[in-house]
Design an enzyme around this catalytic site. Structure first.
Site, mmCIF file in Angstrom:
data_model
loop_
_atom_site.group_PDB
_atom_site.id
_atom_site.type_symbol
_atom_site.label_atom_id
_atom_site.label_comp_id
_atom_site.label_asym_id
_atom_site.label_seq_id
_atom_site.Cartn_x
_atom_site.Cartn_y
_atom_site.Cartn_z
ATOM 1 N N SER A 35 0.826 -1.205 0.000
ATOM 2 C CA SER A 35 0.000 0.000 0.000
ATOM 3 C C SER A 35 0.858 1.253 0.000
ATOM 4 C CB SER A 35 -0.906 0.009 1.223
ATOM 5 O OG SER A 35 -0.104 0.106 2.390
ATOM 6 N N HIS B 274 2.677 2.357 2.358
ATOM 7 C CA HIS B 274 2.584 2.954 3.680
ATOM 8 C C HIS B 274 1.351 3.816 3.887
ATOM 9 C CE1 HIS B 274 6.460 1.237 4.325
ATOM 10 N NE2 HIS B 274 6.891 1.853 3.249
ATOM 11 N N HIS B 275 0.294 3.525 3.188
ATOM 12 C CA HIS B 275 -0.985 4.170 3.466
ATOM 13 C C HIS B 275 -1.725 3.232 4.417
ATOM 14 C CE1 HIS B 275 -0.270 6.057 -0.637
ATOM 15 N NE2 HIS B 275 -0.116 7.001 0.251
ATOM 16 N N GLN B 276 -1.367 3.332 5.681
ATOM 17 C CA GLN B 276 -1.924 2.414 6.667
ATOM 18 C C GLN B 276 -3.423 2.620 6.817
ATOM 19 O OE1 GLN B 276 1.272 3.374 7.018
ATOM 20 N NE2 GLN B 276 2.016 1.291 6.992
#
Length: 134
Positions: A63, A65-67
């Site tokens: 992703s 780092h689009h948590q």
């Protein structure tokens, strides 16, 4: 992703153009450097080749780092859910979570528009709660 799609993505000059751009003098002034650590599973390809980038596309799924999903939305009976459909934290009165963490599953694209929608919907729900409480 089909082999044809991967080939189209990485034989197109986009990736190589980005690499070349990072090597220009303006970027070098800031110490721009391509991480040359090969992707796991791609060490049998020459780094930077079309085959290498195709292999990387097949192995590098993230992703970026689009948590999302750290405070998953779901029914009270779901032991992994933190908030209900109105974004209220289960078992905690007066607390809502209104951000990307309530998205139960990672979207295939950037979550920015989804987060705007969550914020707008939450604002409407909060206003409705306050109007009913006065």
């Amino acid at each position: 992703m089909s082999q044809d799609n991967i080939a189209a993505c990485f034989k197109a000059p986009l990736v190589l153009q980005a690499v070349r751009l990072s090597e220009t003098r303006p970027f070098q002034r800031y110490g721009s450097a391509l991480l040359r650590t090969p992707f796991p599973g791609c060490t049998n390809h020459t780094f930077g080749s079309d085959d290498y980038w195709g292999c990387a596309a097949r192995h590098f799924t993230t992703s970026l780092h689009h948590q999302v999903g750290t405070c998953k939305m779901g029914p009270a009976g779901d032991p992994t859910a933190v908030v209900d459909p109105e974004l209220r934290v289960h078992g905690v009165r007066g607390l809502r979570v209104v951000d990307a963490s309530v998205i139960p599953d990672a979207p295939a694209a950037h979550p920015n528009a989804i987060v705007y929608m969550i914020g707008e919907k939450a604002a409407d729900m909060i206003k409705k709660t306050w109007r009913g409480a006065t």
